[in-house]
Design a protein around this motif. Structure first.
Motif, PDB file in Angstrom:
ATOM      1  N   LEU A  57      42.605  48.778  49.859  1.00  0.00           N
ATOM      2  CA  LEU A  57      42.323  49.069  48.202  1.00  0.00           C
ATOM      3  C   LEU A  57      42.678  51.136  48.260  1.00  0.00           C
ATOM      4  O   LEU A  57      41.898  51.115  47.886  1.00  0.00           O
ATOM      5  CB  LEU A  57      40.962  48.953  47.627  1.00  0.00           C
ATOM      6  CG  LEU A  57      41.500  47.364  47.251  1.00  0.00           C
ATOM      7  CD1 LEU A  57      39.939  47.207  45.603  1.00  0.00           C
ATOM      8  CD2 LEU A  57      42.399  47.235  45.590  1.00  0.00           C
ATOM      9  N   SER A  58      43.285  51.001  49.186  1.00  0.00           N
ATOM     10  CA  SER A  58      43.243  52.522  49.931  1.00  0.00           C
ATOM     11  C   SER A  58      43.664  53.703  48.611  1.00  0.00           C
ATOM     12  O   SER A  58      43.505  54.234  48.481  1.00  0.00           O
ATOM     13  CB  SER A  58      44.136  52.945  50.654  1.00  0.00           C
ATOM     14  OG  SER A  58      45.663  52.815  50.599  1.00  0.00           O
ATOM     15  N   LEU A  59      44.359  52.839  47.290  1.00  0.00           N
ATOM     16  CA  LEU A  59      44.512  53.426  46.620  1.00  0.00           C
ATOM     17  C   LEU A  59      44.203  53.697  45.279  1.00  0.00           C
ATOM     18  O   LEU A  59      44.223  54.021  43.950  1.00  0.00           O
ATOM     19  CB  LEU A  59      45.997  53.619  45.764  1.00  0.00           C
ATOM     20  CG  LEU A  59      47.457  53.841  46.530  1.00  0.00           C
ATOM     21  CD1 LEU A  59      48.638  53.115  46.110  1.00  0.00           C
ATOM     22  CD2 LEU A  59      47.913  55.175  46.529  1.00  0.00           C
ATOM     23  N   ALA A  60      42.570  53.342  45.290  1.00  0.00           N
ATOM     24  CA  ALA A  60      41.589  53.141  44.337  1.00  0.00           C
ATOM     25  C   ALA A  60      41.361  53.909  43.315  1.00  0.00           C
ATOM     26  O   ALA A  60      40.999  53.643  42.029  1.00  0.00           O
ATOM     27  CB  ALA A  60      40.187  52.239  45.075  1.00  0.00           C
ATOM     28  N   GLY A  61      41.286  55.079  43.965  1.00  0.00           N
ATOM     29  CA  GLY A  61      41.265  56.326  43.031  1.00  0.00           C
ATOM     30  C   GLY A  61      42.648  56.727  42.496  1.00  0.00           C
ATOM     31  O   GLY A  61      41.834  57.131  41.100  1.00  0.00           O
ATOM     32  N   LEU A  62      43.926  55.803  42.366  1.00  0.00           N
ATOM     33  CA  LEU A  62      44.788  56.174  41.072  1.00  0.00           C
ATOM     34  C   LEU A  62      43.806  55.062  40.221  1.00  0.00           C
ATOM     35  O   LEU A  62      44.661  54.486  38.755  1.00  0.00           O
ATOM     36  CB  LEU A  62      46.244  55.879  41.268  1.00  0.00           C
ATOM     37  CG  LEU A  62      46.732  56.094  42.572  1.00  0.00           C
ATOM     38  CD1 LEU A  62      47.992  55.450  42.761  1.00  0.00           C
ATOM     39  CD2 LEU A  62      46.918  57.429  41.286  1.00  0.00           C
ATOM     40  N   THR A  69      35.562  53.447  42.788  1.00  0.00           N
ATOM     41  CA  THR A  69      35.164  53.817  44.156  1.00  0.00           C
ATOM     42  C   THR A  69      34.970  52.291  44.544  1.00  0.00           C
ATOM     43  O   THR A  69      34.388  51.709  43.743  1.00  0.00           O
ATOM     44  CB  THR A  69      33.724  54.593  44.650  1.00  0.00           C
ATOM     45  OG1 THR A  69      33.156  54.185  43.853  1.00  0.00           O
ATOM     46  CG2 THR A  69      34.549  56.174  44.360  1.00  0.00           C
ATOM     47  N   THR A  70      34.753  52.399  45.935  1.00  0.00           N
ATOM     48  CA  THR A  70      35.133  50.962  45.989  1.00  0.00           C
ATOM     49  C   THR A  70      33.353  50.782  47.200  1.00  0.00           C
ATOM     50  O   THR A  70      33.343  51.258  48.742  1.00  0.00           O
ATOM     51  CB  THR A  70      36.069  50.563  46.907  1.00  0.00           C
ATOM     52  OG1 THR A  70      36.496  51.280  48.096  1.00  0.00           O
ATOM     53  CG2 THR A  70      37.486  50.546  46.311  1.00  0.00           C
ATOM     54  N   LEU A 106      33.819  47.351  42.758  1.00  0.00           N
ATOM     55  CA  LEU A 106      34.100  48.985  41.795  1.00  0.00           C
ATOM     56  C   LEU A 106      33.529  49.222  42.062  1.00  0.00           C
ATOM     57  O   LEU A 106      32.775  48.795  40.412  1.00  0.00           O
ATOM     58  CB  LEU A 106      35.591  48.124  41.376  1.00  0.00           C
ATOM     59  CG  LEU A 106      36.281  46.849  42.015  1.00  0.00           C
ATOM     60  CD1 LEU A 106      37.502  46.805  41.191  1.00  0.00           C
ATOM     61  CD2 LEU A 106      37.219  48.244  43.172  1.00  0.00           C
ATOM     62  N   THR A 107      33.358  50.972  41.448  1.00  0.00           N
ATOM     63  CA  THR A 107      32.617  51.136  40.454  1.00  0.00           C
ATOM     64  C   THR A 107      33.146  52.465  39.388  1.00  0.00           C
ATOM     65  O   THR A 107      33.916  52.652  40.402  1.00  0.00           O
ATOM     66  CB  THR A 107      31.529  52.585  41.258  1.00  0.00           C
ATOM     67  OG1 THR A 107      30.800  51.552  42.254  1.00  0.00           O
ATOM     68  CG2 THR A 107      30.697  53.306  40.599  1.00  0.00           C
ATOM     69  N   ASP A 118      27.601  37.454  41.087  1.00  0.00           N
ATOM     70  CA  ASP A 118      26.461  37.584  42.395  1.00  0.00           C
ATOM     71  C   ASP A 118      25.627  39.191  43.212  1.00  0.00           C
ATOM     72  O   ASP A 118      24.433  39.392  43.716  1.00  0.00           O
ATOM     73  CB  ASP A 118      26.337  36.906  43.368  1.00  0.00           C
ATOM     74  CG  ASP A 118      26.506  35.313  43.091  1.00  0.00           C
ATOM     75  OD1 ASP A 118      25.524  34.748  42.167  1.00  0.00           O
ATOM     76  OD2 ASP A 118      27.972  34.621  43.823  1.00  0.00           O
ATOM     77  N   ALA A 119      25.917  39.962  42.547  1.00  0.00           N
ATOM     78  CA  ALA A 119      25.833  41.847  43.164  1.00  0.00           C
ATOM     79  C   ALA A 119      25.506  42.465  41.275  1.00  0.00           C
ATOM     80  O   ALA A 119      26.529  43.504  41.975  1.00  0.00           O
ATOM     81  CB  ALA A 119      27.373  41.693  43.673  1.00  0.00           C
ATOM     82  N   GLN A 120      24.830  42.570  40.732  1.00  0.00           N
ATOM     83  CA  GLN A 120      24.108  43.817  40.159  1.00  0.00           C
ATOM     84  C   GLN A 120      24.826  43.016  39.378  1.00  0.00           C
ATOM     85  O   GLN A 120      25.685  44.724  38.149  1.00  0.00           O
ATOM     86  CB  GLN A 120      23.582  44.243  40.588  1.00  0.00           C
ATOM     87  CG  GLN A 120      22.263  44.083  40.961  1.00  0.00           C
ATOM     88  CD  GLN A 120      22.108  43.768  41.987  1.00  0.00           C
ATOM     89  OE1 GLN A 120      23.753  44.228  43.038  1.00  0.00           O
ATOM     90  NE2 GLN A 120      21.689  42.642  42.443  1.00  0.00           N
ATOM     91  N   ASP A 121      26.019  42.170  38.818  1.00  0.00           N
ATOM     92  CA  ASP A 121      27.138  42.235  37.775  1.00  0.00           C
ATOM     93  C   ASP A 121      28.236  43.333  38.060  1.00  0.00           C
ATOM     94  O   ASP A 121      28.718  44.560  36.764  1.00  0.00           O
ATOM     95  CB  ASP A 121      27.173  42.564  36.470  1.00  0.00           C
ATOM     96  CG  ASP A 121      26.365  41.059  36.254  1.00  0.00           C
ATOM     97  OD1 ASP A 121      26.808  40.118  36.629  1.00  0.00           O
ATOM     98  OD2 ASP A 121      25.745  40.938  35.534  1.00  0.00           O
ATOM     99  N   THR A 122      28.668  44.573  39.377  1.00  0.00           N
ATOM    100  CA  THR A 122      29.456  44.868  39.545  1.00  0.00           C
ATOM    101  C   THR A 122      31.096  44.747  39.152  1.00  0.00           C
ATOM    102  O   THR A 122      30.949  43.717  39.387  1.00  0.00           O
ATOM    103  CB  THR A 122      29.317  45.778  41.000  1.00  0.00           C
ATOM    104  OG1 THR A 122      29.079  44.343  41.842  1.00  0.00           O
ATOM    105  CG2 THR A 122      27.770  46.235  41.412  1.00  0.00           C
TER     106      THR A 122
END
Length: 599
Positions: A91-96, A100-101, A133-134, A148-152
């Motif tokens: 996910l190197s293009l997550a900025g598009l 953030t990851t 993903l944030t 299982d991760a605070q609904d992220t």
């Protein structure tokens, strides 16, 4: 050349680097997902948008390092109306995507109640790994979360200019391969805490490589009571239901990918089509197999009688052991229209009943001779679902000419159902040493055996319903001794046959399923809008009667669609929760065209 509105990026340099490092290139499985769907696409060997003006949707499966120039070109393509589905591992293009990851481990994903998901899992489903993903802005909507991760966030959507960017935080290709094929089998698997699936019995089998959490990923059948004291006490027939793998979770991941692609095509208003998994109008398929364990004539005759009562042609797996049926039983199997198959025995109870190439080769030759027919055996199921390693067994099948294997499924009452997450057939991915090439052996999943004896009656409808929901195939196995001596199991054989037919399923042998899937993989579909409607062009390299070409025709709504040129009929259908139009046609090799009009 057939026009394609979907592009799939599989960077060849990245794939080579994975293999040289001894790693799987899981993104290659994206080819299998789209090939099974028969969704038209074009493979891109690098992130190069030169000549990509015809692409509406771009999916990343294996992506190499991205230069600033490539990123800028991709952003411009999206802003001009393209739809990007980020599905590569890094996910190197997550900025598009406006996110953030952070790393996410083995967990479950809960799909949001969003109109995009026309087929939404009823509860969180398993993911092997991926990214949390944030969102970095208010323009990002969350389509699924890590339960299982605070609904992220696990899957997101972001409008960007006139286009859209979807981001799969789930490592979807690795998840699919691992759920479907499990881990390499080298030792016993972990038994279920409730005692219903004692996988640690000292016999290596397919379930020992299970990728699911055997405690968290099962459910009791609807309406069945909790286990007394939280423990399962065995009895025959089963005194009550055990938890089972109730959802075809791998199929639901593949369908999620398809829904993102279809949403992208909807966004640009593109007419498109794919090929239904089964004959037109058939929602799902059913399959019944029989294992000849013991090779005792009385039991073989009971099985022949039971299948005649059920009106089902079965795949009859012939086991190697110290006995054979009499020649008359083999002849009756052939005369009744059943398929002869191999039941490879590696249980060490006969002279060549071990795991190995020479052993399976000898057993295949033995079975081919005893069936007393020139028809070549092309199907197999391993006795006791025996398995070792990862995909070496498929190489043996390729060498023998076995085109379909149906070994991968449950051996315990607590592991029945969608043990490997699927009701669909497909070609497994080979190991790294084979460059992860597709193995030329179709996997037909096994779901349960001997209803009302080795599995509880309540599992029947869970399996039928699950297979129907994803338009797959439900596989029920029976054994002659139980059809002879267990009246409830004998009755269950006919009852499941009728229950499948009541759902519109057909009962096909493994040979029929193999022929169908290999033929449909040689069919290509293209749809083009015209001034008066649409042109559907199908290029067939094989014959396929009753093919169902599944079409999205923008702007039709509740209007009627007619075939104005060409032979075929068209009707609205619901597939994966979406309304399509299905063009029912008989295909012969060549190129065929139909003109459609809405009114």
């Amino acid at each position: 050349m057939t026009r394609s509105d979907v592009g799939l990026v599989i960077d060849t340099a990245t794939v080579t680097a994975h293999h040289q490092a001894g790693r799987h290139a899981h993104g290659l499985h994206a080819l299998e997902v789209l090939d099974h769907l028969r969704q038209p696409y074009r493979r891109l060997d690098a992130l190069d948008l030169t000549g990509a003006d015809d692409l509406a949707v771009l999916v990343t499966a294996e992506l190499g390092p991205v230069t600033p120039e490539q990123r800028d070109a991709l952003e411009a393509w999206v802003r001009a109306g393209g739809v990007l589905v980020l599905g590569d591992h890094d996910l190197s293009l997550a900025g598009l995507a406006g996110v953030t990851t952070a790393p996410a481990e083995f967990g479950r994903v809960d799909f949001a109640d969003d109109p995009l998901w026309t087929q939404r899992p009823s509860r969180p489903i398993r993911a092997i790994t991926g990214h949390q993903l944030t969102p970095t802005g208010d323009d990002v909507s969350v389509l699924a979360t890590w339960a299982d991760a605070q609904d992220t966030a696990a899957i997101t959507r972001r409008p960007l200019g006139d286009g859209v960017v979807f981001c799969l935080g789930v490592a979807v290709w690795e998840t699919l391969v691992t759920l479907l094929q499990g881990h390499p089998v080298t030792e016993d698997g972990r038994p279920a805490a409730d005692g219903s699936a004692p996988l640690d019995e000292g016999i290596l089998k397919a379930e020992d490589g299970l990728a699911f959490d055997i405690d968290a990923d099962r459910q009791l059948p609807p309406g069945e009571p909790d286990l007394p004291g939280g423990r399962y006490e065995f009895g025959y027939p089963p005194p009550y239901a055990a938890p089972l793998f109730d959802l075809p979770q791998a199929d639901l991941w593949a369908i999620a990918v398809a829904q993102l692609v279809w949403a992208g095509l909807d966004h640009v208003g593109s007419a498109n089509g794919w090929l239904h998994y089964w004959p037109a109008g058939v929602p799902a398929m059913a399959h019944m197999s029989h294992d000849s364990d013991g090779n005792i004539d009385e039991e073989g005759q009971a099985a022949l009688d039971a299948f005649a009562e059920a009106d089902v042609k079965v795949t009859w797996c012939q086991v190697y052991n110290v006995r054979k049926y009499s020649p008359e039983i083999y002849d009756k199997i052939t005369a009744a229209g059943h398929e002869h198959a191999l039941h490879y025995n590696a249980m060490d109870d006969a002279d060549i009943a071990q795991w190995g190439w020479e052993q399976i080769k000898g057993q295949y030759e033995w079975a081919q001779e005893l069936i007393r027919t020139d028809t070549k055996i092309i199907s197999n199921k391993n006795h006791y679902t025996r398995w070792e390693g990862w995909t070496e067994f498929y190489q043996w099948c390729e060498q023998l000419g076995i085109q379909l294997d149906e070994s991968r499924g449950p051996s315990k009452i607590g592991s029945v159902g969608f043990t490997f997450g699927t009701a669909h057939v497909g070609f497994p991915m080979g190991d790294v040493e084979l460059a992860n090439r597709p193995m030329d052996v179709i996997n037909l999943p096994l779901h349960t055996q001997d209803l009302c004896w080795a599995s509880h009656a309540s599992s029947r409808d869970v399996i039928l319903d699950g297979a129907e929901s994803v338009h797959g195939v439900a596989h029920f196995l029976f054994h002659g001794p139980h059809l002879l001596r267990r009246p409830l199991t004998r009755a269950a054989c006919s009852e499941v046959a009728q229950a499948g037919r009541a759902r519109g399923m057909r009962w096909w042998t493994a040979d029929q399923i193999n022929t169908w899937e290999r033929s449909r993989r040689r069919i290509d579909v293209a749809v083009t809008a015209t001034d008066t409607g649409w042109t559907v062009e199908v290029t067939a390299a094989a014959e396929l009667a009753e093919a169902g070409v599944v079409l999205t025709l923008p702007g039709v709504g509740d209007g009627e669609v007619t075939v104005s040129s060409g032979t075929g009929s068209i009707t609205p259908v619901v597939r994966h929760g979406r309304t399509f139009h299905e063009l029912a046609v008989d295909l012969t090799p060549g190129t065929h065209r139909w003109e459609l009009a809405a009114r």
